[in-house]
Design a protein around this motif. Structure first.
Motif, PDB file in Angstrom:
ATOM      1  N   GLU A  16      22.347 -18.376 -32.730  1.00 42.07           N
ATOM      2  CA  GLU A  16      21.819 -18.466 -31.359  1.00 42.07           C
ATOM      3  C   GLU A  16      22.946 -18.745 -30.369  1.00 42.07           C
ATOM      4  OE1 GLU A  16      18.989 -21.623 -29.329  1.00 42.07           O
ATOM      5  OE2 GLU A  16      17.838 -20.187 -30.537  1.00 42.07           O
ATOM      6  N   GLN A  17      23.869 -19.588 -30.720  1.00 38.36           N
ATOM      7  CA  GLN A  17      25.005 -19.885 -29.851  1.00 38.36           C
ATOM      8  C   GLN A  17      25.851 -18.636 -29.598  1.00 38.36           C
ATOM      9  OE1 GLN A  17      27.261 -23.169 -31.484  1.00 38.36           O
ATOM     10  NE2 GLN A  17      25.448 -24.498 -31.566  1.00 38.36           N
ATOM     11  N   ALA A  18      26.104 -17.868 -30.663  1.00 35.70           N
ATOM     12  CA  ALA A  18      26.915 -16.649 -30.531  1.00 35.70           C
ATOM     13  C   ALA A  18      26.191 -15.608 -29.663  1.00 35.70           C
ATOM     14  CB  ALA A  18      27.243 -16.073 -31.898  1.00 35.70           C
ATOM     15  N   VAL A  19      24.901 -15.435 -29.911  1.00 34.53           N
ATOM     16  CA  VAL A  19      24.110 -14.482 -29.130  1.00 34.53           C
ATOM     17  C   VAL A  19      24.089 -14.908 -27.663  1.00 34.53           C
ATOM     18  CG1 VAL A  19      21.765 -13.627 -28.722  1.00 34.53           C
ATOM     19  CG2 VAL A  19      22.688 -13.687 -31.051  1.00 34.53           C
ATOM     20  N   ASN A  20      23.818 -16.176 -27.402  1.00 31.36           N
ATOM     21  CA  ASN A  20      23.748 -16.669 -26.027  1.00 31.36           C
ATOM     22  C   ASN A  20      25.088 -16.548 -25.313  1.00 31.36           C
ATOM     23  OD1 ASN A  20      21.065 -17.194 -26.380  1.00 31.36           O
ATOM     24  ND2 ASN A  20      21.291 -19.407 -26.514  1.00 31.36           N
ATOM     25  N   SER A  21      26.156 -16.784 -26.026  1.00 34.15           N
ATOM     26  CA  SER A  21      27.481 -16.649 -25.431  1.00 34.15           C
ATOM     27  C   SER A  21      27.740 -15.206 -24.997  1.00 34.15           C
ATOM     28  CB  SER A  21      28.553 -17.105 -26.425  1.00 34.15           C
ATOM     29  OG  SER A  21      29.835 -16.894 -25.887  1.00 34.15           O
ATOM     30  N   ALA A  22      27.403 -14.258 -25.876  1.00 33.77           N
ATOM     31  CA  ALA A  22      27.593 -12.840 -25.548  1.00 33.77           C
ATOM     32  C   ALA A  22      26.715 -12.431 -24.370  1.00 33.77           C
ATOM     33  CB  ALA A  22      27.288 -11.971 -26.763  1.00 33.77           C
ATOM     34  N   LEU A  23      25.464 -12.873 -24.382  1.00 37.18           N
ATOM     35  CA  LEU A  23      24.562 -12.532 -23.286  1.00 37.18           C
ATOM     36  C   LEU A  23      24.992 -13.193 -21.982  1.00 37.18           C
ATOM     37  CD1 LEU A  23      21.058 -12.640 -25.014  1.00 37.18           C
ATOM     38  CD2 LEU A  23      22.336 -10.620 -24.256  1.00 37.18           C
ATOM     39  N   ASP A  24      25.420 -14.453 -22.042  1.00 39.47           N
ATOM     40  CA  ASP A  24      25.886 -15.136 -20.831  1.00 39.47           C
ATOM     41  C   ASP A  24      27.018 -14.361 -20.175  1.00 39.47           C
ATOM     42  OD1 ASP A  24      24.084 -17.231 -20.988  1.00 39.47           O
ATOM     43  OD2 ASP A  24      25.503 -18.611 -21.951  1.00 39.47           O
ATOM     44  N   THR A  25      27.961 -13.919 -20.979  1.00 38.58           N
ATOM     45  CA  THR A  25      29.097 -13.158 -20.447  1.00 38.58           C
ATOM     46  C   THR A  25      28.619 -11.860 -19.804  1.00 38.58           C
ATOM     47  OG1 THR A  25      30.584 -14.114 -22.089  1.00 38.58           O
ATOM     48  CG2 THR A  25      31.291 -12.051 -21.053  1.00 38.58           C
ATOM     49  N   ALA A  26      27.756 -11.138 -20.497  1.00 38.81           N
ATOM     50  CA  ALA A  26      27.239  -9.872 -19.968  1.00 38.81           C
ATOM     51  C   ALA A  26      26.462 -10.098 -18.668  1.00 38.81           C
ATOM     52  CB  ALA A  26      26.358  -9.179 -20.999  1.00 38.81           C
ATOM     53  N   PHE A  27      25.596 -11.114 -18.641  1.00 41.51           N
ATOM     54  CA  PHE A  27      24.811 -11.413 -17.443  1.00 41.51           C
ATOM     55  C   PHE A  27      25.712 -11.793 -16.275  1.00 41.51           C
ATOM     56  CE2 PHE A  27      21.031 -12.928 -20.236  1.00 41.51           C
ATOM     57  CZ  PHE A  27      20.624 -11.625 -20.439  1.00 41.51           C
ATOM     58  N   GLU A  28      26.707 -12.640 -16.530  1.00 41.73           N
ATOM     59  CA  GLU A  28      27.611 -13.082 -15.467  1.00 41.73           C
ATOM     60  C   GLU A  28      28.403 -11.907 -14.898  1.00 41.73           C
ATOM     61  OE1 GLU A  28      29.948 -16.189 -17.254  1.00 41.73           O
ATOM     62  OE2 GLU A  28      28.191 -17.492 -17.469  1.00 41.73           O
ATOM     63  N   GLU A  29      28.902 -11.021 -15.772  1.00 42.95           N
ATOM     64  CA  GLU A  29      29.663  -9.862 -15.301  1.00 42.95           C
ATOM     65  C   GLU A  29      28.783  -8.901 -14.510  1.00 42.95           C
ATOM     66  OE1 GLU A  29      31.496  -8.225 -18.811  1.00 42.95           O
ATOM     67  OE2 GLU A  29      32.914  -9.896 -18.980  1.00 42.95           O
ATOM     68  N   ALA A  30      27.582  -8.657 -14.999  1.00 42.08           N
ATOM     69  CA  ALA A  30      26.661  -7.748 -14.301  1.00 42.08           C
ATOM     70  C   ALA A  30      26.258  -8.332 -12.953  1.00 42.08           C
ATOM     71  CB  ALA A  30      25.427  -7.482 -15.168  1.00 42.08           C
ATOM     72  N   GLU A  31      25.958  -9.615 -12.917  1.00 46.66           N
ATOM     73  CA  GLU A  31      25.569 -10.256 -11.664  1.00 46.66           C
ATOM     74  C   GLU A  31      26.712 -10.205 -10.649  1.00 46.66           C
ATOM     75  OE1 GLU A  31      24.525 -14.718 -10.803  1.00 46.66           O
ATOM     76  OE2 GLU A  31      22.729 -13.653 -11.488  1.00 46.66           O
ATOM     77  N   ALA A  32      27.933 -10.434 -11.091  1.00 47.58           N
ATOM     78  CA  ALA A  32      29.090 -10.380 -10.185  1.00 47.58           C
ATOM     79  C   ALA A  32      29.242  -8.986  -9.577  1.00 47.58           C
ATOM     80  CB  ALA A  32      30.362 -10.782 -10.926  1.00 47.58           C
ATOM     81  N   LEU A  33      29.033  -7.946 -10.389  1.00 45.13           N
ATOM     82  CA  LEU A  33      29.122  -6.577  -9.875  1.00 45.13           C
ATOM     83  C   LEU A  33      28.029  -6.277  -8.849  1.00 45.13           C
ATOM     84  CD1 LEU A  33      29.976  -4.576 -13.116  1.00 45.13           C
ATOM     85  CD2 LEU A  33      31.429  -4.851 -11.099  1.00 45.13           C
ATOM     86  N   ILE A  34      26.820  -6.718  -9.137  1.00 49.29           N
ATOM     87  CA  ILE A  34      25.712  -6.484  -8.214  1.00 49.29           C
ATOM     88  C   ILE A  34      25.951  -7.216  -6.896  1.00 49.29           C
ATOM     89  CG2 ILE A  34      23.253  -6.920  -7.799  1.00 49.29           C
ATOM     90  CD1 ILE A  34      22.858  -6.451 -10.854  1.00 49.29           C
ATOM     91  N   ILE A  35      26.358  -8.468  -6.975  1.00 50.61           N
ATOM     92  CA  ILE A  35      26.589  -9.247  -5.762  1.00 50.61           C
ATOM     93  C   ILE A  35      27.735  -8.642  -4.954  1.00 50.61           C
ATOM     94  CG2 ILE A  35      27.386 -11.498  -4.918  1.00 50.61           C
ATOM     95  CD1 ILE A  35      25.616 -12.736  -7.136  1.00 50.61           C
ATOM     96  N   GLN A  36      28.771  -8.171  -5.638  1.00 55.00           N
ATOM     97  CA  GLN A  36      29.870  -7.501  -4.929  1.00 55.00           C
ATOM     98  C   GLN A  36      29.357  -6.271  -4.200  1.00 55.00           C
ATOM     99  OE1 GLN A  36      33.084  -6.173  -7.432  1.00 55.00           O
ATOM    100  NE2 GLN A  36      34.077  -5.074  -5.776  1.00 55.00           N
ATOM    101  N   ARG A  37      28.536  -5.470  -4.863  1.00 50.68           N
ATOM    102  CA  ARG A  37      27.988  -4.256  -4.250  1.00 50.68           C
ATOM    103  C   ARG A  37      27.091  -4.597  -3.064  1.00 50.68           C
ATOM    104  NH1 ARG A  37      28.326   0.156  -1.874  1.00 50.68           N
ATOM    105  NH2 ARG A  37      26.613   1.598  -2.143  1.00 50.68           N
ATOM    106  N   LEU A  38      26.296  -5.658  -3.180  1.00 53.01           N
ATOM    107  CA  LEU A  38      25.462  -6.085  -2.054  1.00 53.01           C
ATOM    108  C   LEU A  38      26.324  -6.412  -0.840  1.00 53.01           C
ATOM    109  CD1 LEU A  38      22.818  -8.410  -3.789  1.00 53.01           C
ATOM    110  CD2 LEU A  38      22.492  -6.061  -2.978  1.00 53.01           C
ATOM    111  N   GLY A  39      27.515  -6.944  -1.074  1.00 53.98           N
ATOM    112  CA  GLY A  39      28.425  -7.260   0.016  1.00 53.98           C
ATOM    113  C   GLY A  39      29.024  -6.034   0.672  1.00 53.98           C
ATOM    114  N   ASP A  40      28.992  -4.903  -0.031  1.00 46.67           N
ATOM    115  CA  ASP A  40      29.578  -3.658   0.479  1.00 46.67           C
ATOM    116  C   ASP A  40      28.616  -2.851   1.349  1.00 46.67           C
ATOM    117  OD1 ASP A  40      31.873  -4.241  -0.966  1.00 46.67           O
ATOM    118  OD2 ASP A  40      31.347  -2.934  -2.643  1.00 46.67           O
ATOM    119  N   VAL A  41      27.339  -3.214   1.370  1.00 47.92           N
ATOM    120  CA  VAL A  41      26.327  -2.438   2.082  1.00 47.92           C
ATOM    121  C   VAL A  41      25.775  -3.272   3.242  1.00 47.92           C
ATOM    122  CG1 VAL A  41      24.122  -1.220   1.876  1.00 47.92           C
ATOM    123  CG2 VAL A  41      25.712  -1.251  -0.062  1.00 47.92           C
TER     124      VAL A  41
END
Length: 153
Positions: free
Chosen positions: A101-126
Motif C-alpha cells: 500500500e505504501q509503494a502504491v500510494n507513493s507512485a500515485l501521489d507522484t502521478a497526482f502531484e505531477e498531473a495537478e501541477a500541469l493542469i494548474i500551469q495550463r489554467l494560468g495560461d488561459v
C-alpha cells in the motif's frame, strides 16, 4: 462519485457578465445556468473578496466584472474558488503499515502531484479573454450556419 463543476459554472457566469457589459442580477445568472440564485451569490461573493467581480444593490444593480478579462486567468478563478480538488481519485489507506500500500500510494501521489501541477500551469495560461475570443469565433460560425438555437448571451 460527485464531481465539482464550480469552476466551469463560474467561468460561464463570468463570460455572461462580461458580454453583457452592465450589471447582471443573481436571478438572471441563475436562470441562464439552471441553478438557484443563492448558489450564484455564494460563489460570486468569494470572487468579490478576491476583487474579480463587484456588486451593486438596488434598482439597476447586480454583478459585474471588476477586472480586465485579459488580466484574469482560469487559475486566478480556480484559486478564488479555494483551489478545489482536481481529481476524484485518491489513495487507499486501509492498512498504512502495508508496504505494498505504501509503494502504491507513493507512485500515485507522484502521478497526482505531477498531473495537478500541469493542469494548474495550463489554467494560468488561459485568460477569460481567451475564452471570450473562442466564444465569438463559435458564435460567428453559428451565424454563418444560421443556427442560433444554442446557449447564446
Amino acid at each position: 462519485m460527485r464531481r465539482d463543476s464550480r469552476l466551469s459554472m463560474i467561468l460561464h457566469v463570468l463570460l455572461h457578465m462580461a458580454e453583457r457589459g452592465e450589471p447582471v442580477t443573481s436571478e438572471e445568472l441563475a436562470s441562464s445556468m439552471n441553478t438557484n440564485a443563492v448558489v450564484i451569490r455564494r460563489t460570486l461573493a468569494g470572487l468579490r473578496e478576491a476583487g474579480f467581480v463587484s456588486s451593486e444593490k438596488g434598482h439597476g444593480g447586480g454583478w459585474r466584472i471588476a477586472r480586465d478579462r485579459e488580466a484574469v486567468s482560469l487559475r486566478d478563478v480556480y484559486d478564488a474558488l479555494g483551489a478545489p480538488s482536481l481529481f476524484a481519485l485518491c489513495n487507499r489507506n486501509e492498512n498504512p503499515q502495508c508496504l505494498v500500500e505504501q509503494a502504491v500510494n507513493s507512485a500515485l501521489d507522484t502521478a497526482f502531484e505531477e498531473a495537478e501541477a500541469l493542469i494548474i500551469q495550463r489554467l494560468g495560461d488561459v485568460s477569460l479573454a481567451d475564452i471570450a475570443r473562442d466564444f465569438h469565433q463559435r458564435l460567428q460560425q453559428r451565424v454563418k450556419q444560421k443556427d442560433l438555437s444554442a446557449c447564446v448571451l
